[in-house]
Scaffold this motif. Structure first.
Motif, PDB file in Angstrom:
ATOM      1  N   UNK B  12     -25.471  10.794  -1.823  1.00 12.97           N
ATOM      2  CA  UNK B  12     -25.088  11.685  -0.916  1.00 12.97           C
ATOM      3  C   UNK B  12     -23.662  12.169  -0.817  1.00 12.97           C
ATOM      4  N   UNK B  13     -23.421  13.381  -0.917  1.00 15.33           N
ATOM      5  CA  UNK B  13     -21.747  13.542  -0.920  1.00 15.33           C
ATOM      6  C   UNK B  13     -21.167  14.015   0.067  1.00 15.33           C
ATOM      7  N   UNK B  14     -21.481  15.057   1.042  1.00 19.44           N
ATOM      8  CA  UNK B  14     -20.724  15.357   2.126  1.00 19.44           C
ATOM      9  C   UNK B  14     -20.763  14.485   3.151  1.00 19.44           C
ATOM     10  N   UNK B 131     -25.522  22.818  -4.449  1.00 20.51           N
ATOM     11  CA  UNK B 131     -25.946  23.567  -5.765  1.00 20.51           C
ATOM     12  C   UNK B 131     -25.206  22.869  -6.946  1.00 20.51           C
ATOM     13  N   UNK B 132     -25.574  22.928  -8.033  1.00 23.73           N
ATOM     14  CA  UNK B 132     -25.034  22.452  -9.148  1.00 23.73           C
ATOM     15  C   UNK B 132     -23.526  22.892  -9.408  1.00 23.73           C
ATOM     16  N   UNK B 133     -23.212  24.176  -9.268  1.00 26.11           N
ATOM     17  CA  UNK B 133     -22.067  24.859  -9.498  1.00 26.11           C
ATOM     18  C   UNK B 133     -21.065  24.018  -8.460  1.00 26.11           C
ATOM     19  N   UNK B 134     -21.538  24.181  -7.272  1.00 22.32           N
ATOM     20  CA  UNK B 134     -20.569  23.525  -6.177  1.00 22.32           C
ATOM     21  C   UNK B 134     -20.156  22.274  -6.469  1.00 22.32           C
ATOM     22  N   UNK B 135     -21.220  21.417  -6.792  1.00 20.72           N
ATOM     23  CA  UNK B 135     -20.918  19.912  -7.007  1.00 20.72           C
ATOM     24  C   UNK B 135     -20.151  19.792  -8.315  1.00 20.72           C
ATOM     25  N   UNK B 136     -20.454  20.627  -9.259  1.00 23.58           N
ATOM     26  CA  UNK B 136     -19.421  20.550 -10.420  1.00 23.58           C
ATOM     27  C   UNK B 136     -17.983  20.850  -9.936  1.00 23.58           C
ATOM     28  N   UNK B 137     -17.882  21.863  -9.501  1.00 23.16           N
ATOM     29  CA  UNK B 137     -16.370  22.159  -9.077  1.00 23.16           C
ATOM     30  C   UNK B 137     -15.805  20.882  -7.908  1.00 23.16           C
ATOM     31  N   UNK B 149     -25.228  16.243 -13.258  1.00 23.01           N
ATOM     32  CA  UNK B 149     -25.246  16.646 -11.622  1.00 23.01           C
ATOM     33  C   UNK B 149     -26.782  17.452 -11.766  1.00 23.01           C
ATOM     34  N   UNK B 150     -27.413  16.826 -10.708  1.00 21.89           N
ATOM     35  CA  UNK B 150     -28.698  17.672 -10.564  1.00 21.89           C
ATOM     36  C   UNK B 150     -28.680  18.174  -9.101  1.00 21.89           C
TER      37      UNK B 150
END
Lengths: 242, 242
Positions: B12-14, B131-137, B149-150
């Motif tokens: 989990x990230x946030x 989403x992937x783009x958010x998690x990548x940034x 990153x999925x």
């Protein structure tokens, strides 16, 4: 280079980042040794690889639903083994190990340092026909420092299908021109350019062995032409030149 | 711990990997300063976050098709701004920066060293509603060394939908029990366990500020209970203990 700023640099993997021919030949040698035998392993590797593009073409044309590379490799290996008379009976373990060898191919010597240099400034990832699980295992075993891995299972498309180039850009939230494909294969770059991606050619004159006759040089005015991936990193941010 | 060997450790990230509350409060402060004003920024961050789960619930229940977090955050911000009378008019740039702040949250101090330690032995990645783009940034700005990153755009599912846990395992080519979810939230771990994943609780007693009252400790016999991610890495491969 186009005026648009490239933000992601994505790589063809088989041939461009990793040396499939030596790795697969070595896997055939290992199987042969298990049977106290010997094989013309490079010849078998080439024969197996020749069936690669045609097997994906049936999927790209719509004749067959998306099927991952493990399955295609296994089917193609069955035809290779049927065509070449091996001096021993292959076991299921042999077939498994050979199919699995595509997950653990070694990188070219410049791949890992070049990718690390690029990663400081760009998003880096594979843009390969491999599926995510295969590419992940390759990355872990070869030490490829990808930021993310979008396999063909996620795009449900094989190159040169435009979707194979456009869907990764969409997942990254980028315009096609903000994504650069790096490949040692002119036809891959042609298809990427047709879809609006930026292009970089990296020469791999030993991909097919010492008598390689194709893809020895850039066949078009690709945005960048580099000797290897370390050189590519230097060309893309010249302040870090060696 | 179950008898099955864990091969991928997903986070989990946030709240678990990054500190959303300080980051979002700081983004409100930046916007206020731009208007030579001040805001109760922590209060606004909490009000925004409270709308997070209900907005995803509509998608999980099937009332709304998958919509990414940027869109949900923007909609929820509009309600927050309508509810709280700000002492200035927010511009489109303000809204953009606030929504974008979720892409660039700072990690907890132990996150990056803990992830590096885990990466040596496991596949690591986020299992987040981002989403992937958010998690990548987020990964690029925070230095999170994910193997892959999925994002929720690829699974088309938000937690606690079982698909949000099972699809990443399937993409990795792993059985659910070979995947461990790490979270600071007991309800996330409950849903992961219901789907067959291994579970690890990491305490984040300051996620909601110094008077936090929930998720202060493990509420079940999770497979691992750790003080932070460095501690988790030690527990998962004790030979690397400090």
């Amino acid at each position: 280079m186009t005026a648009t700023t490239v933000r992601a640099v994505l790589f063809d993997t088989f041939g461009t980042v990793v040396d499939w021919r030596s790795g697969i030949a070595s896997a055939f040698d290992t199987v042969a040794a298990r049977h106290s035998s010997r094989l013309d392993s490079v010849h078998l590797a080439d024969a197996w690889r020749r069936r690669y593009a045609p097997s994906m073409q049936r999927i790209t044309s719509g004749d067959r639903p998306y099927t991952d590379l493990d399955t295609l490799h296994r089917e193609n290996l069955t035809s290779v083994l049927a065509e070449f008379e091996l001096p021993f009976e292959t076991s299921e373990a042999d077939v498994y190990d050979l199919v699995h060898a595509w997950h653990e191919l070694a990188p070219w010597p410049d791949s890992v340092p070049g990718l690390h240099a690029l990663k400081a400034q760009y998003t880096i990832g594979p843009l390969s026909n491999g599926h995510t699980a295969l590419l992940l295992e390759m990355a872990k075993s070869a030490g490829l420092p990808w930021d993310l891995i979008i396999g063909s299972d996620l795009t449900q498309a094989y190159k040169p299908d435009p979707a194979a180039y456009l869907r990764p850009a969409a997942i990254l939230g980028l315009a096609p021109a903000e994504v650069m494909l790096v490949a040692a294969h002119n036809d891959d770059l042609r298809a990427a350019r047709d879809s609006g991606l930026a292009t970089a050619f990296v020469a791999r004159p030993l991909e097919h062995g010492s008598d390689q006759s194709i893809d020895l040089e850039a066949e078009s005015d690709w945005d960048v032409v580099a000797d290897d991936i370390v050189h590519l990193a230097e060309l893309l941010h010249p302040r870090l030149a060696r």
